[in-house]
Design an enzyme around this catalytic site. Structure first.
Site, PDB file in Angstrom:
ATOM      1  N   GLY A 134       7.293   6.097  -3.101  1.00  0.00           N
ATOM      2  CA  GLY A 134       6.325   5.634  -2.114  1.00  0.00           C
ATOM      3  C   GLY A 134       6.300   4.125  -1.954  1.00  0.00           C
ATOM      4  N   CYS A 135       7.131   3.429  -2.729  1.00  0.00           N
ATOM      5  CA  CYS A 135       7.226   1.970  -2.590  1.00  0.00           C
ATOM      6  C   CYS A 135       8.463   1.647  -1.759  1.00  0.00           C
ATOM      7  CB  CYS A 135       7.349   1.295  -3.956  1.00  0.00           C
ATOM      8  SG  CYS A 135       5.847   1.362  -4.922  1.00  0.00           S
ATOM      9  N   GLN A 136       8.313   0.675  -0.879  1.00  0.00           N
ATOM     10  CA  GLN A 136       9.421   0.249  -0.030  1.00  0.00           C
ATOM     11  C   GLN A 136      10.503  -0.417  -0.884  1.00  0.00           C
ATOM     12  OE1 GLN A 136       8.287  -2.611   2.921  1.00  0.00           O
ATOM     13  NE2 GLN A 136      10.170  -2.384   4.075  1.00  0.00           N
TER      14      GLN A 136
END
Length: 140
Positions: A50-52
């Site tokens: 969920g982290c870029q």
């Protein structure tokens, strides 16, 4: 120190800065002081979904406290995870599970992040709490 006391310290520190450019610089500086994750833990299973950018988070239990180490390939993200580790590392699983994260709103962090970074922040907190929950289950 309790989680709340650490959060209050962070709120005080951020209030010293006039604008968000200075706060971003402070976060970058915090990222440089992050206790780095051991290279052996920089694995796919330790990447926060969920982290870029890539964020690795490792947790272990020592003396009934959860110890976190982390790293990121992006400087702002590294600052964000450094703040979270400062708050939650070396705390009991129960304290981590019960802790609120209102301090993030109080320092204005979420509103000054891009939507993808804000989602990443939520994912980081979720992963920290998941580790705490797993360790709490082991204690019971």
């Amino acid at each position: 120190m309790t989680i709340k006391e650490i959060q209050d310290d962070i709120i005080d520190e951020f209030s010293m800065f006039e604008d968000w450019e200075e706060r971003y610089q402070y976060m970058i500086d915090l990222g440089k002081t992050l206790p780095l994750i051991d290279e052996v833990y920089k694995t796919e299973s330790n990447i926060i979904k969920g982290c870029q950018s890539k964020v690795w988070l490792h947790a272990e239990m020592k003396n009934d406290k959860v110890i976190f180490t982390a790293d990121s390939d992006a400087i702002i993200t590294k600052g964000i995870i450094a703040i979270l580790i400062r708050v939650f590392s070396n705390q009991s699983p129960q304290a981590i599970i019960e802790a609120d994260t209102n301090f993030i709103d109080e320092i204005g962090l979420k509103e000054h992040l891009s939507p993808t970074r804000a989602n990443g922040l939520v994912s980081m907190i979720k992963q920290i709490k998941m580790y705490a929950l797993a360790y709490q289950t082991q204690l019971n």
